[in-house]
Design a protein around this motif. Structure first.
Motif, short mmCIF file in Angstrom:
data_model
loop_
_atom_site.label_atom_id
_atom_site.label_comp_id
_atom_site.label_asym_id
_atom_site.label_seq_id
_atom_site.Cartn_x
_atom_site.Cartn_y
_atom_site.Cartn_z
N THR A 14 0.86 -1.17 0.00
CA THR A 14 0.00 0.00 0.00
C THR A 14 0.90 1.22 0.00
OG1 THR A 14 -1.70 1.20 1.24
CG2 THR A 14 -0.13 -0.08 2.52
N ASN A 15 0.33 2.38 -0.20
CA ASN A 15 1.12 3.61 -0.09
C ASN A 15 0.67 4.41 1.11
OD1 ASN A 15 3.40 4.59 -1.38
ND2 ASN A 15 2.29 6.21 -2.44
N GLU A 16 -0.02 3.72 2.05
CA GLU A 16 -0.45 4.34 3.29
C GLU A 16 0.57 4.03 4.38
OE1 GLU A 16 -3.04 6.30 3.09
OE2 GLU A 16 -3.36 5.70 1.01
N ASP A 17 0.31 4.52 5.60
CA ASP A 17 1.23 4.21 6.68
C ASP A 17 1.01 2.78 7.16
OD1 ASP A 17 -0.84 4.09 8.69
OD2 ASP A 17 -0.77 6.26 8.85
N VAL A 18 1.89 2.33 8.05
CA VAL A 18 1.91 0.92 8.46
C VAL A 18 0.67 0.53 9.25
CG1 VAL A 18 3.11 1.21 10.66
CG2 VAL A 18 3.52 -0.85 9.29
N GLY A 19 -0.09 1.50 9.75
CA GLY A 19 -1.27 1.20 10.54
C GLY A 19 -2.30 0.39 9.78
N TYR B 224 24.75 2.96 -1.89
CA TYR B 224 23.38 2.50 -2.14
C TYR B 224 22.54 3.72 -2.53
CZ TYR B 224 19.03 -0.14 -0.97
OH TYR B 224 17.81 -0.79 -1.00
N THR B 225 21.72 3.57 -3.54
CA THR B 225 20.75 4.61 -3.84
C THR B 225 19.44 3.98 -4.27
OG1 THR B 225 20.45 6.77 -4.89
CG2 THR B 225 21.22 4.98 -6.30
N SER B 226 18.41 4.80 -4.37
CA SER B 226 17.10 4.34 -4.83
C SER B 226 16.44 5.48 -5.60
CB SER B 226 16.23 3.89 -3.66
OG SER B 226 16.00 4.96 -2.76
N ARG B 227 15.34 5.16 -6.19
CA ARG B 227 14.60 6.15 -6.98
C ARG B 227 14.21 7.34 -6.11
NH1 ARG B 227 9.28 4.43 -10.54
NH2 ARG B 227 8.92 6.44 -11.57
N TRP B 228 14.36 8.55 -6.67
CA TRP B 228 14.04 9.75 -5.90
C TRP B 228 12.54 9.99 -5.79
CZ3 TRP B 228 18.17 13.09 -8.82
CH2 TRP B 228 19.45 12.76 -8.33
N GLN B 229 11.76 9.41 -6.67
CA GLN B 229 10.30 9.50 -6.58
C GLN B 229 9.76 8.12 -6.27
OE1 GLN B 229 9.27 11.73 -10.34
NE2 GLN B 229 7.86 12.76 -8.95
N THR B 230 9.68 7.77 -4.99
CA THR B 230 9.21 6.45 -4.60
C THR B 230 7.80 6.22 -5.10
OG1 THR B 230 10.58 6.61 -2.61
CG2 THR B 230 8.87 4.91 -2.63
N MET B 231 7.58 5.06 -5.73
CA MET B 231 6.28 4.68 -6.28
C MET B 231 5.80 5.69 -7.33
SD MET B 231 5.55 1.85 -4.78
CE MET B 231 3.83 1.63 -5.18
N GLY B 232 6.72 6.54 -7.83
CA GLY B 232 6.34 7.51 -8.84
C GLY B 232 5.48 8.64 -8.33
N VAL B 233 5.40 8.80 -6.99
CA VAL B 233 4.55 9.82 -6.40
C VAL B 233 5.18 11.20 -6.60
CG1 VAL B 233 3.50 10.68 -4.27
CG2 VAL B 233 3.60 8.21 -4.73
N SER B 234 4.42 12.14 -7.13
CA SER B 234 4.94 13.49 -7.36
C SER B 234 5.18 14.21 -6.05
CB SER B 234 3.94 14.29 -8.21
OG SER B 234 3.76 13.68 -9.47
N LYS B 235 6.13 15.13 -6.07
CA LYS B 235 6.45 15.92 -4.89
C LYS B 235 5.74 17.28 -4.97
CE LYS B 235 10.95 13.69 -4.48
NZ LYS B 235 10.37 12.55 -3.78
N ALA C 160 -1.21 -14.85 8.66
CA ALA C 160 0.08 -14.15 8.72
C ALA C 160 0.09 -13.05 7.67
CB ALA C 160 1.22 -15.14 8.46
N VAL C 161 0.44 -11.83 8.09
CA VAL C 161 0.45 -10.69 7.17
C VAL C 161 1.87 -10.18 7.00
CG1 VAL C 161 -0.32 -8.32 6.85
CG2 VAL C 161 -1.93 -10.04 7.64
N VAL C 162 2.25 -9.93 5.75
CA VAL C 162 3.59 -9.48 5.41
C VAL C 162 3.50 -8.10 4.75
CG1 VAL C 162 5.67 -9.93 4.05
CG2 VAL C 162 4.42 -11.84 5.09
N ASN C 163 4.28 -7.17 5.24
CA ASN C 163 4.37 -5.84 4.67
C ASN C 163 5.29 -5.87 3.46
OD1 ASN C 163 4.87 -3.17 4.03
ND2 ASN C 163 5.50 -2.55 6.08
N ALA C 164 4.72 -5.65 2.27
CA ALA C 164 5.51 -5.61 1.04
C ALA C 164 5.75 -4.18 0.58
CB ALA C 164 4.82 -6.42 -0.05
N LEU C 165 5.57 -3.20 1.43
CA LEU C 165 5.89 -1.79 1.28
C LEU C 165 4.73 -0.96 1.77
CD1 LEU C 165 7.75 0.19 -1.45
CD2 LEU C 165 5.53 1.00 -0.69
#
Length: 308
Positions: free
Chosen positions: A100-105, A220-231, A117-122
């Motif tokens: 999901t793109n929400e918080d962990v709650g 280490y680096t990663s994409r600057w726009q996580t999940m393609g979400v605009s800033k 059993a639930v696994v957080n995949a992001l």
């Protein structure tokens, strides 16, 4: 059944056991089918190439039956509560992998059924199975991680936050988070790092490369726009000037055995150049393979409690 919703729910020993199992799976040690007769659901509310496919591939390699759900295919989309959905799915499935793109709650509410059993995949703030894949990649490369130094460059996103928690649970592993001011890993994550390690974590956060002491073992680096979400700031790219991993940046902090990691997908020419991503020091593609072995190790640990 055990959930893996946040790395902060694990002990150092549990994380180490899961990582070692992922490394073993990376060697091809999958003769048994520990999830045979078990059923795994994969519920992704956001796009995914590697994580969704790696969980499907890993679960089936371990013998599980798998069903996938798109973002609008569960009755959550029509108003059913997360708790009721979890209660029902617990009658049919042994595990549910959620992105999901929400918080962990939100995922914690799905983890409310003792039968599932639930696994957080992001989530918005953490990508725990990515950090497990990262540690598996580095353990395979270096062995013991005590005394190793990882420089994580770019936005303080869910991958950076998860890596910080993983470092807190990995004795002796040093992590420096380097990103532009205003794009850091949240302070609450760093507070949790301190709590998890009883103040012993070797995790620091800086906003200038001049504050980094090298050489380091990993860039280490990663994409600057996580999940393609605009800033919010339309000119945000200007804030990341000087944070691209190119030959000059890599050589500035590299020693003779320094490796490069990227959690992918990459925006080539933005956070990293082709020369680095495809270069001989890059372990990014092996790291992508370990997304599957991490998924296997996590599912095994959550569903049947195995792992050495």
């Amino acid at each position: 059944m055990r959930n893996l919703i946040s790395l902060s729910d694990l002990t150092s020993e549990e994380l180490g056991r899961i990582v070692r199992r992922a490394v073993a799976f990376g060697r091809g040690d999958v003769e048994e089918k520990p999830l045979s007769g078990h059923r795994v659901g994969i519920y992704f509310r956001k796009s995914s190439t590697r994580t969704r496919t790696s969980f499907w591939s890993g679960a089936t390699r371990l013998g599980a039956d798998v069903i996938t759900f798109g973002p609008d295919e569960l009755q959550i989309s029509t108003g059913e509560t997360l708790e009721d959905t979890a209660r029902v799915l617990g009658e049919y499935l042994d595990a549910l992998v959620v992105r999901t793109n929400e918080d962990v709650g939100e995922i914690r509410r799905l983890g409310s059924s003792p039968k599932l059993a639930v696994v957080n995949a992001l989530t918005l703030d953490e990508h725990p199975t990515q950090a497990i894949a990262d540690l598996a990649t580095l353990t395979e490369e270096f062995g013991d991680l005590a005394g190793r130094h990882v420089l994580c460059v770019g936005e303080g996103n869910s991958s950076g936050g998860a890596l910080a928690l993983a470092a807190a649970l990995t004795p002796g592993l040093q992590l420096t988070l380097l990103g532009p001011e205003g794009y850091e890993v949240p302070q609450e994550t760093l507070d949790l790092v301190d709590k998890l390690s009883d103040g012993r974590a070797l995790v620091s956060q800086v906003t200038s490369a001049d504050e980094v002491t090298g050489p380091v073992d990993v860039v280490y680096t990663s994409r600057w726009q996580t999940m393609g979400v605009s800033k919010a700031n339309p000119d945000w790219l200007a804030d990341f000037e000087g944070f691209q991993i190119n030959r000059e940046f890599f050589d500035r902090f590299a020693g003779p055995d320094t490796v490069f990691l990227h959690d992918l997908p990459a925006v080539r020419g933005q956070e990293v150049t082709d020369e680095i991503l495809d270069g001989e020091r890059s372990l990014s593609w092996r790291q992508a393979h370990h997304k599957m072995t991490a998924a296997m190790a996590v599912l095994e640990w959550c569903v049947v409690g195995a792992g050495a």
